[in-house]
Design a protein around this motif. Structure first.
Motif, PDB file in Angstrom:
ATOM      1  N   ILE A  51       0.868  -1.181   0.000  1.00  0.00           N
ATOM      2  CA  ILE A  51       0.000   0.000   0.000  1.00  0.00           C
ATOM      3  C   ILE A  51       0.901   1.225   0.000  1.00  0.00           C
ATOM      4  N   PHE A  52       0.871   1.979  -1.121  1.00  0.00           N
ATOM      5  CA  PHE A  52       1.742   3.136  -1.286  1.00  0.00           C
ATOM      6  C   PHE A  52       0.905   4.411  -1.337  1.00  0.00           C
ATOM      7  N   SER A  53       1.112   5.297  -0.410  1.00  0.00           N
ATOM      8  CA  SER A  53       0.567   6.663  -0.454  1.00  0.00           C
ATOM      9  C   SER A  53      -0.921   6.703  -0.783  1.00  0.00           C
ATOM     10  N   CYS A  54      -1.700   5.887  -0.094  1.00  0.00           N
ATOM     11  CA  CYS A  54      -3.169   5.948  -0.192  1.00  0.00           C
ATOM     12  C   CYS A  54      -3.633   6.758   1.015  1.00  0.00           C
ATOM     13  N   LEU A  55      -3.794   8.055   0.816  1.00  0.00           N
ATOM     14  CA  LEU A  55      -3.923   8.983   1.940  1.00  0.00           C
ATOM     15  C   LEU A  55      -5.231   8.850   2.698  1.00  0.00           C
ATOM     16  N   LEU A  95       4.206  -0.839   3.528  1.00  0.00           N
ATOM     17  CA  LEU A  95       3.317   0.249   3.929  1.00  0.00           C
ATOM     18  C   LEU A  95       4.106   1.548   3.814  1.00  0.00           C
ATOM     19  N   THR A  96       3.775   2.358   2.813  1.00  0.00           N
ATOM     20  CA  THR A  96       4.590   3.534   2.499  1.00  0.00           C
ATOM     21  C   THR A  96       3.727   4.795   2.456  1.00  0.00           C
ATOM     22  N   GLN A  97       4.177   5.831   3.157  1.00  0.00           N
ATOM     23  CA  GLN A  97       3.528   7.148   3.164  1.00  0.00           C
ATOM     24  C   GLN A  97       2.035   7.041   3.472  1.00  0.00           C
ATOM     25  N   LEU A  98       1.745   6.457   4.615  1.00  0.00           N
ATOM     26  CA  LEU A  98       0.359   6.288   5.067  1.00  0.00           C
ATOM     27  C   LEU A  98       0.177   7.052   6.375  1.00  0.00           C
ATOM     28  N   PRO A  99      -0.376   8.256   6.315  1.00  0.00           N
ATOM     29  CA  PRO A  99      -0.576   9.028   7.549  1.00  0.00           C
ATOM     30  C   PRO A  99      -1.540   8.348   8.517  1.00  0.00           C
ATOM     31  N   CYS A 147       6.008   6.864   7.119  1.00  0.00           N
ATOM     32  CA  CYS A 147       4.782   6.855   7.943  1.00  0.00           C
ATOM     33  C   CYS A 147       5.061   7.692   9.191  1.00  0.00           C
ATOM     34  N   ILE A 148       4.636   8.927   9.145  1.00  0.00           N
ATOM     35  CA  ILE A 148       5.065   9.915  10.145  1.00  0.00           C
ATOM     36  C   ILE A 148       4.473   9.690  11.533  1.00  0.00           C
ATOM     37  N   ASN A 149       3.431   8.858  11.640  1.00  0.00           N
ATOM     38  CA  ASN A 149       2.797   8.627  12.943  1.00  0.00           C
ATOM     39  C   ASN A 149       3.231   7.329  13.595  1.00  0.00           C
ATOM     40  N   VAL A 150       4.148   6.617  12.965  1.00  0.00           N
ATOM     41  CA  VAL A 150       4.662   5.377  13.558  1.00  0.00           C
ATOM     42  C   VAL A 150       5.762   5.709  14.555  1.00  0.00           C
ATOM     43  N   GLU A 151       5.653   5.150  15.755  1.00  0.00           N
ATOM     44  CA  GLU A 151       6.629   5.405  16.806  1.00  0.00           C
ATOM     45  C   GLU A 151       7.247   4.089  17.277  1.00  0.00           C
TER      46      GLU A 151
END
Length: 558
Positions: free
Chosen positions: A109-113, A135-139, A162-166
């Protein structure tokens, strides 16, 4: 019903003569899915997978088509699903796919916002047979979603951008899936050293490749754990790791003796300790080394290259310590085995350096020399005029080498028949003649970068489109004379296109770009920014001349 498909195929063949029969079938069936349900329902699974990918890539999941997609293509036997840059992929779509009962082996799944945490969690929870997950670029991807990933077969995991992954999510997924062998966590900016330490402790001997590019908090502590726990590591990419120093590099060099790929570019703390011998103990198994932006003294690189007897790919972009003396030392030591050398933006690179590459690098495949204004490049013609050496060349990068002699490019495109990528943006003299030679002699080229080559016209682009059907990435930004004619030529001939950059091409219209998207087999990324564009601009084809022109500026006589 079969006669209907025959008619559709006939119409498609008439319109798209360059497409393969397989692609024509996929396009026709996708566009008429609701009209032929009895046939689609019984297609082989692999064709259903291709159809689903095609529909997603072309954003065909509109409301009226959605029921036909779920009814005909969602099958419990699906094994591979790819969702690429489609905002029509929503929680509803993901939940429906999960309810089909499919047990996927590969999910990307790539960049499916619009894919939210609820839909992602529902789908991932049901996938217990996964072997590969990207899993790429999934906010919408959050830590609680990753806790649902649980497959005893999972070997390849990519979580990128994925900017929300910690740390919590990463720790959960590796604890549940300790058999992971290939792990990518690039551009997940909230991840810290503690995640990498936990990864090393959970995956241990199983971990073969790790990519943590642009994780700023990646540092020595992580490297020490990797060295201790993951002796089978063969690839480590740590670009931009601000915490990496010579101590970490020494630890990984000793503990991971099988390492073949090492990327420590932009790790600026390392630059402070190169004189102390940070590179002296690198494993001799290395085949790829990337030191981009690190200010390594030239003699250190030479000594390092003498030890690394298996090195094939060397990247030294922006290294001010690289000069003619160090290039001579490197190429004398390992030039015969180098397949790629990258000296982009090295300020001391001149024609003497290139003469050593031409003399010693007998098996070179990729030469990257962007932003080297001092070079004329004449010594490289020796490589291009040798049929055996020219046949090996796959990539040439001369972006903004403003003093490069035109005969170098002419010789390259005439003789390097296996060329796959040519990057010559910023060379003002590049014209249609060069592109005509490229179209004639380099049919396999996939990447062509011509940004700012203002002498290029529609004729040159049409020649390339007609002769280079394998094109995937094309950059034409800043060529103001191009019109829809070029775009349509690419659309009708280059159906594997993946990206097109036409920023500042004011005569290119949105309609032509939409047509190109429809013609291509997969998803096409298009960048078309036109500052101060005339809102009344209208481009159309003159039926008398065949040329595309501004119709809003045409004066008609009575």
């Amino acid at each position: 019903m079969l006669s209907l498909i025959s008619v559709l195929l006939y119409i498609s063949i008439r319109q798209f003569t360059m497409k393969t029969l397989r692609d024509l079938c996929l396009q026709s069936i996708a566009e008429n899915l609701s009209l032929i349900p009895q046939i689609v329902k019984h297609l082989p699974i692999i064709l259903k997978e291709h159809l689903l990918s095609y529909i997603i890539a072309h954003e065909m999941l509109v409301n009226e088509r959605f029921p036909a997609v779920t009814y005909n293509l969602f099958d419990k036997m699906l094994r591979t699903v790819v969702m690429d840059h489609c905002n029509q992929v929503t929680d509803k779509f993901l939940s429906q796919l999960s309810r089909s009962g499919c047990k996927l082996k590969s999910l990307s799944i790539f960049s499916c916002l619009n894919a939210g945490d609820k839909g992602l969690a529902t789908l991932l929870q049901s996938q217990t047979e996964l072997e590969s997950l990207q899993l790429t670029q999934l906010p919408g991807l959050k830590d609680k979603v990753l806790k649902n990933v649980n497959s005893k077969h999972l070997a390849n995991l990519t979580i990128s951008g994925c900017i929300n992954v910690e740390d919590t999510g990463v720790t959960a997924v590796v604890e549940r899936n300790p058999q992971i062998r290939h792990l990518t966590l690039s551009n997940c900016t909230k991840i810290t050293d503690s995640s990498i330490i936990r990864i090393a402790s959970c995956l241990t001997d199983n971990l073969l490749t790790l990519n943590v590019d642009n994780i700023k908090l990646f540092g020595d502590e992580s490297l020490k754990f990797l060295a201790e726990k993951c002796p089978n590591l063969v690839e480590l990419r740590g670009m931009g790791g601000n915490g990496i120093t010579s101590k970490g590099i020494q630890a990984i060099s000793i503990g991971c003796s099988k390492l073949r790929v090492l990327d420590i570019s932009y790790c600026y703390e390392l630059s402070k300790s190169f004189i102390g011998g940070s590179l002296d103990n690198l494993p001799t198994t290395l085949t790829t080394l990337n030191l981009t932006a690190l200010q390594v003294p030239g003699d250190v690189i030479v000594n390092c290259s003498k030890r690394l007897v298996n090195l094939e790919n060397l990247r030294l972009c922006g290294c001010s310590g690289v000069n003619s003396s160090s290039v001579e030392g490197i190429t004398k030591s390992i030039g015969f085995q180098l397949s790629e050398i990258d000296l982009t933006a090295c300020p001391n690179i001149d024609d003497e350096c290139l003469s050593y590459i031409a003399l010693y690098c007998t098996g070179i495949e990729s030469i990257r020399l962007a932003l080297c204004p001092r070079i004329h490049g004449m010594s490289l013609i020796k490589i291009f005029n040798d049929p055996k050496r020219a046949s090996r060349i796959r990539a040439l990068l001369f972006t903004n080498c403003t003093n490069l002699d035109p005969s170098v490019i002419t010789s390259a495109v005439t003789n390097c028949s296996g060329l796959r990528a040519l990057l010559i943006s910023g060379l003002a003299w590049v014209n249609d003649e060069v592109l005509s030679l490229l179209a004639t002699h380099c049919p396999q080229i996939g990447g062509l970068y011509l940004k700012g080559c203002k002498e290029v016209s529609n004729a040159g682009i049409c020649d390339v489109a007609g002769g280079c059907a394998q094109l995937r990435d094309v950059v034409l930004s800043g060529i103001h004379g191009l019109t829809d004619k070029s775009v349509i030529a690419l659309a009708n001939n280059c159906h594997m296109l993946e990206s097109l950059y036409v920023t500042a091409c004011s005569k290119v219209t949105t309609a032509a770009l939409t047509y190109l998207k429809d013609c291509c087999n997969g998803r096409v990324y298009i960048e078309h920014k036109v500052p101060n564009a005339d809102p009344n601009q209208l481009i159309a084809k003159n039926l008398d001349t065949g040329e595309y022109c501004r119709m809003d500026q045409t004066v008609y006589s009575s």
